[in-house]
Enzyme design. Structure first.
Site, PDB file in Angstrom:
ATOM      1  N   HIS A 105      -6.983   0.638  -1.781  1.00 43.85           N
ATOM      2  CA  HIS A 105      -7.433  -0.566  -1.060  1.00 43.85           C
ATOM      3  C   HIS A 105      -7.456  -1.784  -1.995  1.00 43.85           C
ATOM      4  O   HIS A 105      -8.485  -2.429  -2.190  1.00 43.85           O
ATOM      5  CB  HIS A 105      -8.834  -0.330  -0.495  1.00 43.85           C
ATOM      6  CG  HIS A 105      -8.975  -0.664   0.948  1.00 43.85           C
ATOM      7  ND1 HIS A 105      -8.435   0.112   1.943  1.00 43.85           N
ATOM      8  CD2 HIS A 105      -9.590  -1.693   1.582  1.00 43.85           C
ATOM      9  CE1 HIS A 105      -8.722  -0.405   3.111  1.00 43.85           C
ATOM     10  NE2 HIS A 105      -9.402  -1.508   2.924  1.00 43.85           N
TER      11      HIS A 105
ATOM     12  N   GLY B  32      -5.332  -6.658   4.621  1.00 46.34           N
ATOM     13  CA  GLY B  32      -3.911  -6.356   4.762  1.00 46.34           C
ATOM     14  C   GLY B  32      -3.515  -4.993   4.230  1.00 46.34           C
ATOM     15  O   GLY B  32      -2.332  -4.627   4.273  1.00 46.34           O
ATOM     16  N   ASN B  33      -4.478  -4.207   3.757  1.00 46.63           N
ATOM     17  CA  ASN B  33      -4.153  -2.929   3.121  1.00 46.63           C
ATOM     18  C   ASN B  33      -3.484  -1.947   4.081  1.00 46.63           C
ATOM     19  O   ASN B  33      -2.550  -1.244   3.699  1.00 46.63           O
ATOM     20  CB  ASN B  33      -5.428  -2.312   2.541  1.00 46.63           C
ATOM     21  CG  ASN B  33      -6.034  -3.161   1.447  1.00 46.63           C
ATOM     22  OD1 ASN B  33      -5.540  -3.209   0.336  1.00 46.63           O
ATOM     23  ND2 ASN B  33      -7.120  -3.860   1.775  1.00 46.63           N
ATOM     24  N   GLY B  34      -3.969  -1.879   5.329  1.00 44.68           N
ATOM     25  CA  GLY B  34      -3.382  -0.946   6.285  1.00 44.68           C
ATOM     26  C   GLY B  34      -1.944  -1.286   6.603  1.00 44.68           C
ATOM     27  O   GLY B  34      -1.068  -0.414   6.627  1.00 44.68           O
ATOM     28  N   ARG B  35      -1.663  -2.560   6.874  1.00 41.19           N
ATOM     29  CA  ARG B  35      -0.298  -2.968   7.200  1.00 41.19           C
ATOM     30  C   ARG B  35       0.643  -2.750   6.018  1.00 41.19           C
ATOM     31  O   ARG B  35       1.788  -2.329   6.193  1.00 41.19           O
ATOM     32  CB  ARG B  35      -0.286  -4.438   7.633  1.00 41.19           C
ATOM     33  CG  ARG B  35      -0.675  -4.650   9.084  1.00 41.19           C
ATOM     34  CD  ARG B  35      -1.012  -6.085   9.415  1.00 41.19           C
ATOM     35  NE  ARG B  35      -2.319  -6.469   8.884  1.00 41.19           N
ATOM     36  CZ  ARG B  35      -2.913  -7.618   9.129  1.00 41.19           C
ATOM     37  NH1 ARG B  35      -2.303  -8.511   9.892  1.00 41.19           N
ATOM     38  NH2 ARG B  35      -4.097  -7.882   8.634  1.00 41.19           N
ATOM     39  N   ILE B  36       0.156  -3.018   4.815  1.00 40.12           N
ATOM     40  CA  ILE B  36       0.994  -2.820   3.634  1.00 40.12           C
ATOM     41  C   ILE B  36       1.210  -1.335   3.384  1.00 40.12           C
ATOM     42  O   ILE B  36       2.308  -0.906   3.010  1.00 40.12           O
ATOM     43  CB  ILE B  36       0.382  -3.529   2.412  1.00 40.12           C
ATOM     44  CG1 ILE B  36       0.397  -5.044   2.637  1.00 40.12           C
ATOM     45  CG2 ILE B  36       1.143  -3.172   1.137  1.00 40.12           C
ATOM     46  CD1 ILE B  36      -0.329  -5.840   1.571  1.00 40.12           C
ATOM     47  N   ALA B  37       0.186  -0.510   3.602  1.00 35.90           N
ATOM     48  CA  ALA B  37       0.342   0.944   3.437  1.00 35.90           C
ATOM     49  C   ALA B  37       1.410   1.473   4.393  1.00 35.90           C
ATOM     50  O   ALA B  37       2.232   2.319   4.024  1.00 35.90           O
ATOM     51  CB  ALA B  37      -0.993   1.642   3.680  1.00 35.90           C
ATOM     52  N   ARG B  38       1.401   0.992   5.637  1.00 34.48           N
ATOM     53  CA  ARG B  38       2.411   1.449   6.597  1.00 34.48           C
ATOM     54  C   ARG B  38       3.798   0.927   6.237  1.00 34.48           C
ATOM     55  O   ARG B  38       4.810   1.612   6.458  1.00 34.48           O
ATOM     56  CB  ARG B  38       2.004   1.028   8.012  1.00 34.48           C
ATOM     57  CG  ARG B  38       0.769   1.783   8.507  1.00 34.48           C
ATOM     58  CD  ARG B  38       0.460   1.487   9.963  1.00 34.48           C
ATOM     59  NE  ARG B  38      -0.049   0.139  10.183  1.00 34.48           N
ATOM     60  CZ  ARG B  38      -1.325  -0.231  10.047  1.00 34.48           C
ATOM     61  NH1 ARG B  38      -2.233   0.657   9.664  1.00 34.48           N
ATOM     62  NH2 ARG B  38      -1.701  -1.472  10.300  1.00 34.48           N
TER      63      ARG B  38
END
Length: 380
Positions: free
Chosen positions: A216, A221-227
């Site tokens: 994290h 924006g962590n979730g969108r970047i992880a995906r």
């Protein structure tokens, strides 16, 4: 995402375990599912390879559109479909007719996903990740919060926590590593992502997603970047810039289960078998869903192979594409005029011209307004 006040945590997260980030899993629980995913993935790729370039480009365009829309919806943000389509079309030089101006926030998500999937063979770097996050938040704000961009987060406001619930009764779902660990954590993650070739490439996408979102490293924006990182790794696995399935679209359908599985995994041991099973099953369902949707792409390709040489104005091309890509309700002359920003008389002339060319038909009477549909009907 909320920033909660500092509090003592009695939960041990996986990033606090002594063996972090040395993940383990049970191969025997994954082998059959992984084989099935590879089989469906290969079958889909084979079907697409038999199509012409225009059909491949159309299928990829539709998938990228879904990726942008759904990765944002997972975070509760609804983007305008027409802006997303226009932004992607401009960047990939695809003629869809009727391009409209796009907001910087839409362009930012598009830029991130296109960089991840079209430039998958370039190494992941710190400055590249900073660019993605800055693109997601071009004005340095997330809702009513001012956030830091182009740098790893700090803990000036207390530890980074994912929380829900009303103020004073928040539930902490996850607490990320302290900010002073981020340089070392991200250096280790980036080195692994760029160099480790020993892991199955599909499993690597699942591990990369979990690893990044657990670190994290950003204010938001962590979730969108992880995906996006997972999509980048899947593109690497396939060695293709064409995208034929949307993992984010499937995750959006399973959003509650997605967050529940992430929370359970981050509170568990470093044996992440359950997360990998969930990820692979989600990917398999995304692949099967694409096979169903592929028929529509094929019909559209046949339509344009038949009518592609017929001259159309921009309004006609715009509305025909809208009919193919999912039109809300029935097409009437008044809707045509509103969408194409023209007079009712002009809309009627456009429609009659398409009827004479065999591209539209008048629907059977069923309401107060005459409606129209595409004439080309094929069962593939």
């Amino acid at each position: 995402m909320y920033f909660a006040e500092n509090r003592i945590s009695i939960v041990m997260y996986i990033h606090q375990r002594s063996q972090w980030p040395h993940f383990t899993w049970q191969d025997e629980q994954l082998s059959a599912l992984l084989s099935d995913v590879r089989y469906v993935q290969g079958r889909l790729a084979g079907r697409m390879d038999m199509l012409g370039f225009s059909a491949q480009q159309e299928a990829s365009f539709q998938t990228l559109t879904q990726d942008v829309l759904k990765t944002s919806e997972i975070e509760g943000e609804i983007l305008p479909l027409d802006e997303v389509r226009s932004s992607i079309a401009r960047r990939l030089n695809i003629d869809i007719g009727g391009l409209i101006p796009t907001d910087r926030s839409v362009d930012g998500v598009v830029d991130m996903l296109l960089d991840a999937t079209q430039e998958y063979d370039k190494p992941l770097r710190e400055d590249r990740l900073f660019g993605w996050q800055t693109a997601l938040f071009p004005d340095g704000r997330s809702g009513s919060y001012t956030i830091q961009t182009s740098r790893w987060r700090s803990d000036d406001m207390g530890p980074m926590q994912v929380v829900s619930g009303p103020l004073g009764r928040e539930r902490v779902h996850f607490e990320a590593p302290a900010s002073e660990r981020l340089v070392d954590e991200m250096t280790r993650f980036i080195d692994w992502f760029n160099t480790d070739q020993s892991l199955d490439p599909i499993l690597k996408a699942a591990v990369a997603h979990l690893w990044f979102v657990t670190i994290h490293p950003f204010d938001d924006g962590n979730g969108r970047i992880a995906r996006a990182i997972a999509d980048m790794q899947l593109a690497r696995a396939e060695r293709s810039r064409f995208r034929y399935y949307s993992l984010s679209a499937q995750i959006r359908l399973d959003r509650k289960a997605y967050y529940t599985m992430l929370e359970r995994t981050q509170r568990g041991s470093l044996d992440i078998t359950d997360w990998l099973v969930w990820f692979l099953d989600c990917l398999r369902r995304a692949l099967h869903q694409t096979e169903t949707q592929l028929a529509r792409v094929l019909v559209k390709a046949h339509f344009w192979s038949r009518f592609g040489d017929i001259p159309l104005n921009d309004r006609q091309r715009l509305l025909i594409n809208k009919l193919w890509d999912g039109f809300d309700g029935k097409l009437t002359s008044s809707k045509w005029a509103k969408i194409a920003k023209c007079s009712q008389d002009t809309a009627s002339r456009d429609i009659q011209d398409l009827i004479q060319k065999g591209m539209l038909i008048k629907d059977e009477a069923g309401g107060r307004s005459t409606s129209y549909s595409l004439s080309y009907q094929t069962d593939l």
